[in-house]
Design a protein around this motif. Structure first.
Motif, PDB file in Angstrom:
ATOM      1  N   GLY A 255       0.728  -1.332   0.154  1.00 18.59           N
ATOM      2  CA  GLY A 255       0.074   0.114  -0.058  1.00 18.59           C
ATOM      3  C   GLY A 255       0.821   1.285  -0.104  1.00 18.59           C
ATOM      4  O   GLY A 255       0.201   2.399  -0.253  1.00 18.59           O
ATOM      5  N   ILE A 256       2.355   1.141   0.055  1.00 14.31           N
ATOM      6  CA  ILE A 256       2.911   2.540   0.088  1.00 14.31           C
ATOM      7  C   ILE A 256       2.917   2.930  -1.398  1.00 14.31           C
ATOM      8  O   ILE A 256       3.019   2.217  -2.445  1.00 14.31           O
ATOM      9  N   ILE A 257       2.806   4.242  -1.278  1.00 10.47           N
ATOM     10  CA  ILE A 257       3.123   5.126  -2.647  1.00 10.47           C
ATOM     11  C   ILE A 257       4.485   5.784  -2.597  1.00 10.47           C
ATOM     12  O   ILE A 257       4.677   6.420  -1.723  1.00 10.47           O
ATOM     13  N   ALA A 258       4.973   5.640  -3.690  1.00  6.89           N
ATOM     14  CA  ALA A 258       6.500   6.072  -3.898  1.00  6.89           C
ATOM     15  C   ALA A 258       6.402   7.072  -5.403  1.00  6.89           C
ATOM     16  O   ALA A 258       6.021   6.294  -6.207  1.00  6.89           O
ATOM     17  N   HIS A 259       7.040   8.139  -5.159  1.00  9.82           N
ATOM     18  CA  HIS A 259       7.002   8.878  -6.299  1.00  9.82           C
ATOM     19  C   HIS A 259       8.615   9.403  -6.497  1.00  9.82           C
ATOM     20  O   HIS A 259       9.272   9.848  -5.580  1.00  9.82           O
ATOM     21  N   PHE A 260       9.261   9.377  -7.647  1.00 10.82           N
ATOM     22  CA  PHE A 260      10.745   9.554  -7.810  1.00 10.82           C
ATOM     23  C   PHE A 260      10.756  10.551  -9.162  1.00 10.82           C
ATOM     24  O   PHE A 260      10.030  10.200 -10.114  1.00 10.82           O
ATOM     25  N   ASN A 261      11.339  11.696  -8.937  1.00 11.47           N
ATOM     26  CA  ASN A 261      11.758  12.597  -9.902  1.00 11.47           C
ATOM     27  C   ASN A 261      13.251  12.267 -10.338  1.00 11.47           C
ATOM     28  O   ASN A 261      14.143  12.449  -9.315  1.00 11.47           O
ATOM     29  N   SER A 262      13.610  11.911 -11.535  1.00 10.69           N
ATOM     30  CA  SER A 262      14.804  11.681 -11.937  1.00 10.69           C
ATOM     31  C   SER A 262      15.065  12.445 -13.195  1.00 10.69           C
ATOM     32  O   SER A 262      14.497  12.644 -14.191  1.00 10.69           O
ATOM     33  N   SER A 263      16.335  13.160 -13.043  1.00 12.53           N
ATOM     34  CA  SER A 263      16.670  14.343 -13.908  1.00 12.53           C
ATOM     35  C   SER A 263      18.250  14.707 -14.116  1.00 12.53           C
ATOM     36  O   SER A 263      18.630  14.897 -13.086  1.00 12.53           O
ATOM     37  N   TRP A 264      18.385  14.810 -15.414  1.00 16.62           N
ATOM     38  CA  TRP A 264      19.719  15.386 -15.660  1.00 16.62           C
ATOM     39  C   TRP A 264      19.545  16.765 -16.089  1.00 16.62           C
ATOM     40  O   TRP A 264      20.383  17.254 -16.734  1.00 16.62           O
ATOM     41  N   THR A 265      18.507  17.453 -15.977  1.00 16.79           N
ATOM     42  CA  THR A 265      18.251  18.787 -16.333  1.00 16.79           C
ATOM     43  C   THR A 265      17.604  19.481 -15.115  1.00 16.79           C
ATOM     44  O   THR A 265      16.593  20.149 -15.167  1.00 16.79           O
ATOM     45  N   VAL A 266      17.974  19.447 -14.060  1.00 12.46           N
ATOM     46  CA  VAL A 266      17.521  20.023 -12.615  1.00 12.46           C
ATOM     47  C   VAL A 266      18.643  20.774 -12.034  1.00 12.46           C
ATOM     48  O   VAL A 266      19.784  20.006 -11.794  1.00 12.46           O
ATOM     49  N   ARG A 267      18.676  21.934 -11.666  1.00 13.00           N
ATOM     50  CA  ARG A 267      19.785  22.441 -10.490  1.00 13.00           C
ATOM     51  C   ARG A 267      19.333  22.173  -9.373  1.00 13.00           C
ATOM     52  O   ARG A 267      18.197  22.506  -8.886  1.00 13.00           O
ATOM     53  N   VAL A 268      20.403  21.670  -8.418  1.00 14.40           N
ATOM     54  CA  VAL A 268      20.280  21.164  -7.171  1.00 14.40           C
ATOM     55  C   VAL A 268      19.893  22.159  -6.039  1.00 14.40           C
ATOM     56  O   VAL A 268      20.848  23.096  -5.867  1.00 14.40           O
ATOM     57  N   TYR A 269      18.964  22.141  -5.322  1.00 19.12           N
ATOM     58  CA  TYR A 269      18.509  22.790  -4.039  1.00 19.12           C
ATOM     59  C   TYR A 269      18.172  21.856  -3.001  1.00 19.12           C
ATOM     60  O   TYR A 269      16.754  21.840  -2.529  1.00 19.12           O
ATOM     61  N   ARG A 270      18.924  20.933  -2.663  1.00 21.67           N
ATOM     62  CA  ARG A 270      19.025  20.127  -1.484  1.00 21.67           C
ATOM     63  C   ARG A 270      20.403  19.615  -0.987  1.00 21.67           C
ATOM     64  O   ARG A 270      21.306  20.176  -1.802  1.00 21.67           O
ATOM     65  N   ASP A 271      20.356  18.850   0.059  1.00 19.85           N
ATOM     66  CA  ASP A 271      21.746  18.591   0.768  1.00 19.85           C
ATOM     67  C   ASP A 271      22.311  17.779  -0.188  1.00 19.85           C
ATOM     68  O   ASP A 271      23.736  17.907  -0.189  1.00 19.85           O
ATOM     69  N   GLU A 272      21.945  16.700  -0.869  1.00 22.19           N
ATOM     70  CA  GLU A 272      22.587  15.766  -1.590  1.00 22.19           C
ATOM     71  C   GLU A 272      21.853  15.512  -3.118  1.00 22.19           C
ATOM     72  O   GLU A 272      20.801  15.913  -3.311  1.00 22.19           O
ATOM     73  N   LEU A 273      22.595  14.856  -3.879  1.00 19.73           N
ATOM     74  CA  LEU A 273      22.065  14.744  -5.168  1.00 19.73           C
ATOM     75  C   LEU A 273      20.932  13.566  -5.065  1.00 19.73           C
ATOM     76  O   LEU A 273      20.215  13.473  -6.105  1.00 19.73           O
ATOM     77  N   LEU A 274      20.754  12.794  -4.362  1.00 21.27           N
ATOM     78  CA  LEU A 274      19.844  11.755  -4.082  1.00 21.27           C
ATOM     79  C   LEU A 274      19.286  12.118  -2.594  1.00 21.27           C
ATOM     80  O   LEU A 274      19.928  12.250  -1.897  1.00 21.27           O
ATOM     81  N   THR A 275      17.660  12.163  -2.761  1.00 16.87           N
ATOM     82  CA  THR A 275      17.299  12.528  -1.551  1.00 16.87           C
ATOM     83  C   THR A 275      15.964  11.861  -1.442  1.00 16.87           C
ATOM     84  O   THR A 275      15.080  11.991  -2.362  1.00 16.87           O
ATOM     85  N   LEU A 276      15.696  11.190  -0.411  1.00 17.14           N
ATOM     86  CA  LEU A 276      14.413  10.335  -0.183  1.00 17.14           C
ATOM     87  C   LEU A 276      13.789  11.022   1.222  1.00 17.14           C
ATOM     88  O   LEU A 276      14.506  10.952   2.129  1.00 17.14           O
TER      89      LEU A 276
END
Length: 387
Positions: A255-276
């Motif tokens: 029943g868990i819902i997961a959504h992932f945005n994966s992009s080589w066209t995004v400028r990073v505004y988060r602590d790491e390149l992968l964030t969950l």
């Protein structure tokens, strides 16, 4: 105890990942530490032979890192009985034929993902390896990242209560190659060469979700080619025929819902390149490549929507770091050590070619979902050599 040599044919290591992660930070690092020390057993000493199509590149790479053996003749390498493992880090379109040849030569198989360009070929490879009686494994490096290892500790503790959802953000801006050189090879952006972020990243998200949260049962995926033209390694412009961004939603068996945005066209505004971000009834977590933070329900501030007044809550202040509590090694190196011990001493190793086939299946369905603009069920693969 003595030292036990194990010969490894390493094909495709002149590429970015092959050089940096598999050769320098894994095999060379293992040799520099004196091999793999197995309590009560001989020390495992990896002895690689580097294989590539460009003699100049492969020779220079071997010399730069103290590797005595290199070759441009894969068939001759496979014929050498002293080398018992075949590793493949070539582009995806070249992998299946090389794996078939290595399996026919009786080599144990360890390879990068995706293991093939389609699920039928991926299953065929796994079944061929089983029929040949060899050991086989696929790189699933993100399971060995410090951030995800700490997240696994949080999950196993029961901290979340009932997990509700997972939101993943991955990517960065890959320069187009005109005013700054690109950080990724040009084939990544050509579908005919096995490129595309859906093929690349949905394999990762499959094993992350499957190993940490539950099996994916349905997928809805939208891809995009946001940058239609780039500049290649020779300074020539080329048409981008593969997707450079993917927006995917997954339903899990529990029943868990997961959504992932994966992009080589995004400028990073988060602590790491992968964030969950994982949200549960009793607590939430933010996990990255190296860090993991948690917030329990008793530490959750009362947020109220009121755009007419300045926000008074510093939301980040209510999260706590999950401590390391151990020394983490490079994730690729950690999995290499496990596979080498599996080959030499038959220790457990569950990330085999069948697991790799599941990733290819999800990527294939993601592409189909995009093409047909609809949700698709993810059937459970029958992954036995009798199937």
């Amino acid at each position: 105890m003595a030292t036990r040599r194990i010969g490894i044919i390493m094909n495709g290591v002149t590429g970015r990942m092959g050089t940096n992660q598999h050769l320098i930070r894994s095999i060379v690092a293992i040799r520099e530490q004196g091999g793999i020390n197995v309590p009560g057993e001989d020390t495992i000493w990896p002895d690689p032979i580097l294989v590539g199509r460009d003699e100049k590149k492969v020779r220079a790479l071997a010399q730069a890192h103290g590797i005595e053996r290199w070759s441009t003749n894969l068939s001759a390498c496979l014929a050498n009985p002293d080398d018992v493992i075949y590793f493949d880090a070539q582009t995806t379109t070249r992998r299946a034929d090389a794996l078939r040849a290595a399996i026919a030569a009786g080599k144990h198989i360890y390879c990068e993902k995706p293991i093939a360009t389609d699920v039928a070929t991926a299953r065929e490879l796994a079944q061929l390896a089983d029929s040949a009686g060899i050991k086989h494994g696929v790189v699933q490096d993100k399971l060995f990242l410090p951030g995800l290892l700490k997240l696994k500790r949080v999950i196993d503790s029961g901290f979340f209560g009932r997990i509700l959802s997972i939101r993943g953000e991955f990517g960065y801006w890959v320069f187009e190659g005109d005013w700054q050189s690109a950080q990724r090879p040009s084939w990544n952006y050509r579908k005919e060469d096995g490129g595309g972020i859906i093929v690349d990243m949905l394999c990762h998200w499959q094993y992350v979700l499957d190993n940490l949260f539950g099996r994916v049962t349905a997928v809805s995926c939208l891809g995009a080619t946001h940058i239609p033209e780039r500049i290649d390694e020779q300074g020539k412009s080329y048409e981008c025929t593969a997707d450079d961004a993917a927006y995917a939603t997954f339903q899990l068996e529990n029943g868990i819902i997961a959504h992932f945005n994966s992009s080589w066209t995004v400028r990073v505004y988060r602590d790491e390149l992968l964030t969950l971000q994982i949200d549960g009834t009793h607590g939430s977590a933010i996990s990255g490549l190296r860090e993991c933070k948690v917030q329990s329900r008793v530490n959750t501030p009362r947020a109220i929507w009121n755009p007419d007044v300045p926000n008074s809550i510093r939301f980040q202040d209510n999260w706590m770091d999950v401590p390391d509590n151990e020394t983490f090694t490079n994730g690729f190196k950690a999995q290499w050590e496990l596979f080498l011990k599996h080959v030499v001493y038959d220790t457990p190793f569950r990330w085999d070619l069948y697991e790799g086939a599941k990733g290819v299946q999800l990527a294939e369905l993601g592409l189909q979902s995009w093409a047909e603009r609809r949700w698709l069920d993810v059937p459970e693969l029958t992954l036995t050599k009798e199937s």
